[in-house]
Design a protein around this motif. Structure first.
Motif, PDB file in Angstrom:
ATOM      1  N   ARG A   1      36.277  28.672  46.539  1.00 36.97           N
ATOM      2  CA  ARG A   1      34.960  29.296  46.716  1.00 36.97           C
ATOM      3  C   ARG A   1      35.089  31.086  46.792  1.00 36.97           C
ATOM      4  O   ARG A   1      34.262  31.715  47.261  1.00 36.97           O
ATOM      5  CB  ARG A   1      34.456  29.111  48.254  1.00 36.97           C
ATOM      6  N   SER A   2      36.163  31.323  46.133  1.00 41.01           N
ATOM      7  CA  SER A   2      36.523  33.015  46.215  1.00 41.01           C
ATOM      8  C   SER A   2      35.683  33.432  44.888  1.00 41.01           C
ATOM      9  O   SER A   2      35.123  32.769  44.209  1.00 41.01           O
ATOM     10  CB  SER A   2      37.976  33.180  45.663  1.00 41.01           C
ATOM     11  N   SER A   3      35.323  34.723  45.247  1.00 38.86           N
ATOM     12  CA  SER A   3      34.273  35.436  44.302  1.00 38.86           C
ATOM     13  C   SER A   3      35.040  35.848  43.180  1.00 38.86           C
ATOM     14  O   SER A   3      36.368  35.639  42.965  1.00 38.86           O
ATOM     15  CB  SER A   3      33.976  36.781  45.057  1.00 38.86           C
ATOM     16  N   LEU A   4      34.234  36.157  42.020  1.00 40.08           N
ATOM     17  CA  LEU A   4      34.812  36.586  40.720  1.00 40.08           C
ATOM     18  C   LEU A   4      35.890  37.817  40.881  1.00 40.08           C
ATOM     19  O   LEU A   4      37.035  37.474  40.311  1.00 40.08           O
ATOM     20  CB  LEU A   4      33.762  37.070  39.995  1.00 40.08           C
ATOM     21  N   VAL A   5      35.538  38.525  41.715  1.00 36.00           N
ATOM     22  CA  VAL A   5      36.784  39.718  41.997  1.00 36.00           C
ATOM     23  C   VAL A   5      37.892  38.979  42.345  1.00 36.00           C
ATOM     24  O   VAL A   5      39.101  39.461  42.104  1.00 36.00           O
ATOM     25  CB  VAL A   5      36.146  40.810  42.818  1.00 36.00           C
ATOM     26  N   GLU A   6      38.009  38.340  43.444  1.00 37.55           N
ATOM     27  CA  GLU A   6      39.036  37.926  43.998  1.00 37.55           C
ATOM     28  C   GLU A   6      39.759  36.829  43.184  1.00 37.55           C
ATOM     29  O   GLU A   6      41.013  36.816  43.053  1.00 37.55           O
ATOM     30  CB  GLU A   6      38.482  36.968  45.524  1.00 37.55           C
ATOM     31  N   SER A   7      39.330  36.022  42.227  1.00 37.61           N
ATOM     32  CA  SER A   7      39.833  35.149  41.206  1.00 37.61           C
ATOM     33  C   SER A   7      40.503  36.094  40.344  1.00 37.61           C
ATOM     34  O   SER A   7      41.565  35.844  39.881  1.00 37.61           O
ATOM     35  CB  SER A   7      38.563  34.455  40.635  1.00 37.61           C
ATOM     36  N   CYS A   8      40.014  37.328  39.959  1.00 32.21           N
ATOM     37  CA  CYS A   8      40.331  38.038  39.135  1.00 32.21           C
ATOM     38  C   CYS A   8      41.748  38.642  39.581  1.00 32.21           C
ATOM     39  O   CYS A   8      42.594  38.932  38.968  1.00 32.21           O
ATOM     40  CB  CYS A   8      39.539  39.098  38.542  1.00 32.21           C
ATOM     41  N   ARG A   9      41.565  39.018  40.927  1.00 31.76           N
ATOM     42  CA  ARG A   9      42.812  39.752  41.424  1.00 31.76           C
ATOM     43  C   ARG A   9      43.867  38.474  41.319  1.00 31.76           C
ATOM     44  O   ARG A   9      45.084  39.083  41.232  1.00 31.76           O
ATOM     45  CB  ARG A   9      42.450  40.013  42.979  1.00 31.76           C
ATOM     46  N   SER A  10      43.745  37.396  41.871  1.00 35.89           N
ATOM     47  CA  SER A  10      44.977  36.556  42.000  1.00 35.89           C
ATOM     48  C   SER A  10      45.252  36.175  40.468  1.00 35.89           C
ATOM     49  O   SER A  10      46.346  36.168  40.153  1.00 35.89           O
ATOM     50  CB  SER A  10      43.984  35.169  42.331  1.00 35.89           C
ATOM     51  N   LEU A  11      44.343  35.996  39.360  1.00 36.69           N
ATOM     52  CA  LEU A  11      44.802  35.803  38.016  1.00 36.69           C
ATOM     53  C   LEU A  11      45.717  37.047  37.642  1.00 36.69           C
ATOM     54  O   LEU A  11      46.484  36.803  37.030  1.00 36.69           O
ATOM     55  CB  LEU A  11      43.661  35.589  37.124  1.00 36.69           C
ATOM     56  N   PHE A  12      45.080  38.131  37.974  1.00 38.48           N
ATOM     57  CA  PHE A  12      45.925  39.563  37.585  1.00 38.48           C
ATOM     58  C   PHE A  12      47.338  39.201  38.056  1.00 38.48           C
ATOM     59  O   PHE A  12      48.394  39.556  37.106  1.00 38.48           O
ATOM     60  CB  PHE A  12      45.439  40.710  38.310  1.00 38.48           C
ATOM     61  N   PHE A  13      47.907  38.828  39.265  1.00 38.24           N
ATOM     62  CA  PHE A  13      49.243  38.865  39.649  1.00 38.24           C
ATOM     63  C   PHE A  13      49.864  37.525  39.061  1.00 38.24           C
ATOM     64  O   PHE A  13      50.988  37.610  38.640  1.00 38.24           O
ATOM     65  CB  PHE A  13      49.109  38.547  41.315  1.00 38.24           C
ATOM     66  N   ARG A  14      49.151  36.320  38.789  1.00 40.13           N
ATOM     67  CA  ARG A  14      49.574  35.431  38.014  1.00 40.13           C
ATOM     68  C   ARG A  14      50.014  35.764  36.787  1.00 40.13           C
ATOM     69  O   ARG A  14      51.009  35.066  35.894  1.00 40.13           O
ATOM     70  CB  ARG A  14      48.700  34.163  38.051  1.00 40.13           C
TER      71      ARG A  14
END
Length: 166
Positions: A107-120
């Protein structure tokens, strides 16, 4: 005569698969021996890395697919998985391309998902660069270099998307 035709067909199939892995560049490897080489103990680590990278690319693709803004990146991750799978097949004779996982309950927001993807993407880039330095196989070095560059570009895109949403 029939065996000769089958060998020529296998060689042509080998050449076509290798072309897809190399994204249209000519390979110095000649498709005269389509049989899989036997894995030496030091190569087993490369095979394990390729398998893990295929799975991780598919996981990143699934995470990107949640958001329309990231669908193009999802297709890029899926493309990486296919190229890694083809490299694994060419190196070991093992076919490995599992189904793309589905992301449920996130249920994370787009910004939170982008942050996670950035580090991945950052970890993937570092892993590809390390693999590029470790491998002695020129074609794998080139593949790892390309994949690391793609991950670096995606990191920039994710950063810009986050900056635009904050």
């Amino acid at each position: 005569m029939e065996d000769m035709q089958r060998a020529m067909d296998e060689a042509e199939q080998f050449r076509r698969v290798w072309q897809r892995v190399r994204v249209g560049t000519e390979s110095p490897v000649q498709p005269d021996a389509p049989t899989a080489p036997k894995a030496e103990p030091r190569e087993t680590g490369t095979f394990d890395f390729l398998r893990q990278s295929v799975s991780q690319s598919l996981n990143r693709a699934a995470a990107c697919r949640r958001w329309p803004e990231l669908w193009q990146m999802a297709e890029g991750c899926r493309s990486q998985a296919r190229r890694l799978s083809a490299a694994l097949f060419l190196a070991s004779g093992v076919r490995f391309l599992p189904a793309e996982p589905t992301v449920r309950g996130d249920r994370s927001s787009l910004v939170e998902s982008c942050r996670s993807l950035f580090f991945r993407m950052r970890r993937a880039e570092a892993a590809y660069r390390a693999a590029e330095r470790r491998t002695t196989e020129a074609d794998l070095r080139g593949l790892f270099h390309e994949l690391a560059g793609e991950c670096a570009i995606w990191q920039q895109q994710l950063r810009r998307l986050i900056e635009g949403r904050l």
